[in-house]
Design a protein around this motif. Structure first.
Motif, mmCIF file in Angstrom:
data_model
loop_
_atom_site.group_PDB
_atom_site.id
_atom_site.type_symbol
_atom_site.label_atom_id
_atom_site.label_comp_id
_atom_site.label_asym_id
_atom_site.label_seq_id
_atom_site.Cartn_x
_atom_site.Cartn_y
_atom_site.Cartn_z
ATOM 1 N N ARG A 212 0.818 -1.162 -0.201
ATOM 2 C CA ARG A 212 0.067 0.013 -0.224
ATOM 3 C C ARG A 212 0.833 1.158 0.004
ATOM 4 O O ARG A 212 1.413 1.510 -1.004
ATOM 5 N N ILE A 213 0.844 1.813 1.002
ATOM 6 C CA ILE A 213 1.553 3.325 1.055
ATOM 7 C C ILE A 213 2.784 3.305 1.475
ATOM 8 O O ILE A 213 3.240 2.611 2.550
ATOM 9 N N LYS A 214 3.808 3.991 0.855
ATOM 10 C CA LYS A 214 5.324 3.895 1.068
ATOM 11 C C LYS A 214 5.540 4.535 2.570
ATOM 12 O O LYS A 214 4.661 5.508 3.150
ATOM 13 N N ASP A 215 6.332 3.848 3.188
ATOM 14 C CA ASP A 215 6.665 4.273 4.560
ATOM 15 C C ASP A 215 5.630 3.916 5.788
ATOM 16 O O ASP A 215 5.789 4.121 7.036
ATOM 17 N N PHE A 216 4.553 3.147 5.426
ATOM 18 C CA PHE A 216 3.469 2.649 6.200
ATOM 19 C C PHE A 216 3.001 1.381 6.016
ATOM 20 O O PHE A 216 1.969 1.008 6.529
ATOM 21 N N ASP A 217 3.991 0.523 5.551
ATOM 22 C CA ASP A 217 3.773 -0.709 5.087
ATOM 23 C C ASP A 217 4.715 -1.836 5.984
ATOM 24 O O ASP A 217 6.077 -1.677 5.967
ATOM 25 N N HIS A 218 4.072 -2.867 6.452
ATOM 26 C CA HIS A 218 4.568 -3.945 7.056
ATOM 27 C C HIS A 218 5.851 -4.683 6.248
ATOM 28 O O HIS A 218 6.820 -4.931 6.716
ATOM 29 N N ILE A 219 5.423 -4.796 4.903
ATOM 30 C CA ILE A 219 6.289 -5.496 3.916
ATOM 31 C C ILE A 219 7.375 -4.700 3.757
ATOM 32 O O ILE A 219 8.420 -5.331 3.492
ATOM 33 N N GLU A 220 7.385 -3.267 3.565
ATOM 34 C CA GLU A 220 8.343 -2.403 3.184
ATOM 35 C C GLU A 220 9.451 -2.571 4.392
ATOM 36 O O GLU A 220 10.514 -2.828 4.017
ATOM 37 N N THR A 221 9.132 -2.847 5.664
ATOM 38 C CA THR A 221 9.941 -2.776 6.722
ATOM 39 C C THR A 221 10.647 -3.989 6.694
ATOM 40 O O THR A 221 11.918 -4.083 7.072
ATOM 41 N N ARG A 222 9.776 -5.397 6.382
ATOM 42 C CA ARG A 222 10.417 -6.437 6.324
ATOM 43 C C ARG A 222 11.629 -6.591 5.304
ATOM 44 O O ARG A 222 12.480 -7.196 5.317
ATOM 45 N N PHE A 362 -3.539 0.734 -9.310
ATOM 46 C CA PHE A 362 -2.759 0.069 -10.488
ATOM 47 C C PHE A 362 -1.227 0.046 -9.978
ATOM 48 O O PHE A 362 -0.600 -1.042 -10.276
ATOM 49 N N VAL A 363 -0.889 1.098 -9.212
ATOM 50 C CA VAL A 363 0.445 1.015 -8.616
ATOM 51 C C VAL A 363 0.486 -0.257 -7.688
ATOM 52 O O VAL A 363 1.573 -1.011 -7.684
ATOM 53 N N ASN A 364 -0.359 -0.285 -6.644
ATOM 54 C CA ASN A 364 -0.350 -1.104 -5.585
ATOM 55 C C ASN A 364 -0.540 -2.766 -6.328
ATOM 56 O O ASN A 364 0.397 -3.613 -5.977
ATOM 57 N N GLU A 365 -1.788 -2.752 -6.866
ATOM 58 C CA GLU A 365 -2.299 -4.157 -7.350
ATOM 59 C C GLU A 365 -1.527 -4.812 -8.549
ATOM 60 O O GLU A 365 -1.717 -5.926 -8.795
ATOM 61 N N THR A 366 -1.162 -3.817 -9.554
ATOM 62 C CA THR A 366 -0.625 -4.318 -10.719
ATOM 63 C C THR A 366 0.701 -4.293 -10.878
ATOM 64 O O THR A 366 1.543 -5.336 -11.325
ATOM 65 N N LEU A 367 1.567 -3.205 -10.489
ATOM 66 C CA LEU A 367 2.845 -3.031 -10.307
ATOM 67 C C LEU A 367 3.746 -3.598 -9.225
ATOM 68 O O LEU A 367 4.710 -3.652 -9.209
ATOM 69 N N ALA A 368 2.917 -3.964 -8.022
ATOM 70 C CA ALA A 368 3.321 -4.382 -6.896
ATOM 71 C C ALA A 368 4.332 -3.181 -6.206
ATOM 72 O O ALA A 368 5.309 -3.615 -5.812
ATOM 73 N N GLN A 369 4.142 -2.048 -6.479
ATOM 74 C CA GLN A 369 4.815 -0.899 -5.733
ATOM 75 C C GLN A 369 4.331 -0.158 -4.953
ATOM 76 O O GLN A 369 2.898 -0.152 -4.784
ATOM 77 N N TYR A 370 4.952 0.771 -4.088
ATOM 78 C CA TYR A 370 4.341 1.450 -2.753
ATOM 79 C C TYR A 370 3.740 2.744 -3.590
ATOM 80 O O TYR A 370 4.379 3.364 -4.322
ATOM 81 N N TRP A 371 2.543 3.253 -3.146
ATOM 82 C CA TRP A 371 2.126 4.420 -3.317
ATOM 83 C C TRP A 371 2.540 5.488 -2.709
ATOM 84 O O TRP A 371 2.630 5.461 -1.290
ATOM 85 N N GLU A 372 3.258 6.363 -3.187
ATOM 86 C CA GLU A 372 3.997 7.728 -2.462
ATOM 87 C C GLU A 372 2.697 8.867 -2.296
ATOM 88 O O GLU A 372 2.923 9.576 -3.341
#
Length: 711
Positions: A212-222, A362-372
């Protein structure tokens, strides 16, 4: 004489053999191999029904799931890449092949129920390997499935109790990005789930999600903590160079390209030779000429040979923590590349019209990237540079009323005291960490000792805390209720945060009629719900005030850096809701926010005292009492040291420590006229107390008249 077994003997032998089947140990296999031989796609949960065959890129994380050298696996993925099916295969593998106890957490109980009905139960019905290890006559529930030699816990992840009292070897969090940042003021869900693995010979923690949102995601931390961040690389058929599939943009020559608005002309351009391939070309090389390669280049995984190698091809041991990142929809044959481009073009048109929700999806669910997202957050460095030279436990001119917020943690009380002045100007006069055991009712006496601390006003007046709010939302709810119930007349309020939008800072109270021992009592404690998001909006607005005066926030020079980090740990983030877009305060994973919570509860105290309703004349009267023109005539040479006679026994001593560290006790900065911080010590011999000017008693504003206020 015939040695052939008779019919009865044959029946006994058959029963024994059948009974020993669940105890038979198979030759160890990686998950991708076992799944192709044993897993089955149920018609309710799949577009196709029948035997399972993994996509080439799926074998990488599947084999990581089953590799005992790998303790943690993180997967950042898009929709339609088949991750859920690989997770189901892993659950079946643990039950039927490895016989290991496991737990699966979903974001909510409703998510869990839906997952069990649509995925787990059809799998238990259709996979023969699972039917062979199910316990006959055992009635399973929505939360628990039993097998020979193992169990499967199925849990919702919102409540802290869901992470207690279970011991497993495998912990799985599906859609980890959708979990709360902090579970009931305890910890983040991944840390709590990991705690269930302690003692396991081969612990395994799996967390995967669309992010989901950049800097606020559990996956990003891991991801940041992983030993290897893996990307699926293909070999370019034109230049033989390895590279991942890339979305790209207008600023680069490589990645997805198409002609004008014709999404049917899409192709992927190699970043090395700039030659193009189509999706059909990709599907010819996605297996034999593709491999998982780490961003650092030190690790490679061959999904066909099931081995980890270094850059030179030498077989090596797998890293402890592996993250598979940016597994986006272009890798999956379930999504046509033209459909991906069409989705982007449509989302872009809506974004230009002001609706960014489709583009975010689209950014989250198709590109698998964080939304800034554009977030609102105070700058901790700018706030720390505003620190002033007054000392802790000293109230500067302008500060007229002391209020305190208390956050209860597992091994400590975190306390922040603010002085409030005209126009609700605020001065932080103390931040303390009082180490204690909140489960022990005796240790709550340390809060009494802190509450009776003498603060010295610069005018010479002695001041004490007028109101205190204690958070009751953690593990020690009943202990907090009992403490506040006995001190309600002393303006000690039991509070709990409520993040509902537009919730008033001070709303109606409910009566809780259970004490700390769980017994029903006639006179319960009043529990006040605090509109936390509203209070944070109010605080954020005040932190943005740059001119001293009404609404300005002052900071003491003795405050540690950690205080500012915690005070600014949350940001106001836009969220998609049914009615459009709303803002919600969110905390960055891995960052503490106790100082912010305490400040919110202190603001609640100001509303309980009615300070937000004060008129200019009321403030003038208060100023004439607290900081009179001849204040030097009443100056206190030294404030009274607070050391209550009923201090707990030595085994329950408490120390007030600097918040710069939560591990090593340090001495608080001491300088006259600052009173010593609260340190519990054995009772001292009785001595005449030092003379202290009588403390004025604060009374709430009269509802009939705002002109008469007494102290």
């Amino acid at each position: 004489m015939s040695l052939a077994p008779n019919e009865t003997q044959r029946a006994v032998i058959s029963a024994v053999v059948k009974g020993l089947v669940p105890l038979k140990m198979e030759r160890p296999q990686p998950l991708s191999t076992w799944a192709e031989n044993n897993f089955y796609l149920s018609p309710e949960a799949s577009h196709t029904q029948g035997e399972w065959k993994a996509y080439p890129f799926q074998r990488g994380w599947m084999d990581a799931f089953s590799n005992d050298d790998i303790e943690e696996v993180t997967v950042r993925k898009a929709k339609r890449v088949g991750y859920t099916k690989t997770l189901l295969a892993f659950i079946a593998y643990n039950a039927a092949h490895r016989r290991r106890k496991q737990a699966l957490w979903m974001p909510t109980d409703d998510d869990r129920d839906s997952f069990v009905k649509s995925e787990i139960e059809p799998m238990l019905r259709d996979v023969d390997a699972l039917k062979a290890v199910m316990v006959p006559g055992k009635e399973d529930t929505m939360k628990l499935k039993s097998f020979f030699g193992s169990v499967l816990h199925l849990l919702g992840g919102k409540a802290a109790r869901a992470y207690r009292r279970i011991t497993v070897a495998v912990a799985v969090l599906d859609e980890a990005s959708a979990f709360d940042q902090k579970i009931e003021k305890s910890s983040d869900p991944i840390t709590l789930a990991r705690g269930r693995l302690e003692g396991a010979p081969f612990p395994k923690l799996v967390a995967g999600s669309t992010v989901r949102i950049k800097d606020f995601d559990h996956i990003e931390t891991r991801e940041k903590n992983a030993d290897a961040r893996m990307r699926y690389n293909i070999v370019c058929p034109h230049c033989d160079a390895e590279h991942p599939l890339i979305w790209g943009n207008k600023k680069v020559r490589h990645g997805f390209k198409w002609d004008g608005h014709d999404y049917n002309t899409v192709r992927h351009v190699c970043p090395h030779c700039h030659e193009s391939i189509t999706q059909a070309d990709y599907l010819k090389i996605w297996d034999d000429r593709a491999m998982w390669i780490s961003e650092c280049g030190r690790y490679r995984y061959d999904h066909n040979l099931h081995v980890w190698t270094d850059a030179q091809g030498v077989v090596i041991r797998a890293p402890r923590h592996v993250a598979f990142v940016e597994m986006w929809s272009a890798y999956s044959p379930q999504r046509a590349w033209s459909d991906i481009v069409r989705e982007f073009l449509e989302a872009t048109i809506k974004a230009k019209a002001g609706d960014t929700a489709p583009l975010e999806g689209f950014v989250n669910e198709t590109l698998a990237q964080y939304w800034e997202a554009v977030v609102e957050r105070a700058d901790e460095h700018a706030l720390s540079r505003r620190a002033e030279k007054y000392r802790r436990f000293t109230v500067p001119y302008g500060g007229l009323v002391l209020v305190t917020g208390v956050d209860v943690q597992d091994n400590r009380f975190e306390v922040v005291t603010w002085a409030i002045g005209r126009g609700e100007e605020m001065w932080c006069v103390d931040y303390s960490v009082i180490y204690a055991n909140p489960a022990d009712e005796r240790d709550w006496s340390h809060l009494d000792a802190y509450r009776k601390t003498i603060f010295q006003h610069e005018s010479g007046q002695a001041m004490k805390i007028e109101a205190m709010a204690v958070d009751t939302g953690g593990h020690f709810t009943h202990q907090a209720y009992n403490y506040c119930r006995q001190r309600e007349r002393e303006r000690v309020f039991a509070v709990r945060g409520d993040p509902q939008p537009s919730k008033m800072v001070k709303s109606k109270a409910t009566v809780q009629d259970v004490n700390w021992g769980g017994k029903i009592i006639k006179r319960g404690v009043r529990l006040w719900y605090v509109g936390t998001d509203t209070a944070k909006d109010l605080l954020y607005g005040r932190l943005c005030v740059e001119k001293r005066g009404a609404g300005f926030v002052h900071f003491c020079a003795d405050l540690p850096r950690e205080f500012y980090t915690q005070l600014t740990s949350e940001a106001r983030v836009p969220q998609r809701v049914a009615g459009g877009e709303a803002y919600k305060w969110m905390k960055s994973p891995g960052v503490r926010n106790e100082a912010l919570d305490c400040t919110v509860y202190a603001i609640f105290c100001t509303h309980m005292l009615g300070l937000h309703l004060y008129t200019g004349k009321m403030w003038e009267r208060l100023e004439s009492i607290v900081q009179p023109p001849n204040g030097d005539l009443f100056r206190v040479e030294q404030a009274e040291e607070v050391s209550p006679a009923d201090v707990p026994r030595e085994t329950h001593t408490v120390e007030t420590r600097s918040a710069q560290t939560s591990e090593v006790p340090v001495t608080e900065p001491a300088s006259p006229p600052e009173p010593p911080p609260m340190v519990a010590s054995p009772p001292a011999p009785a001595t005449p107390p030092k003379a202290v000017p009588p403390r004025r008693t604060f009374q709430r504003p009269s509802r009939q008249s705002h002109s008469a206020r007494s102290w």
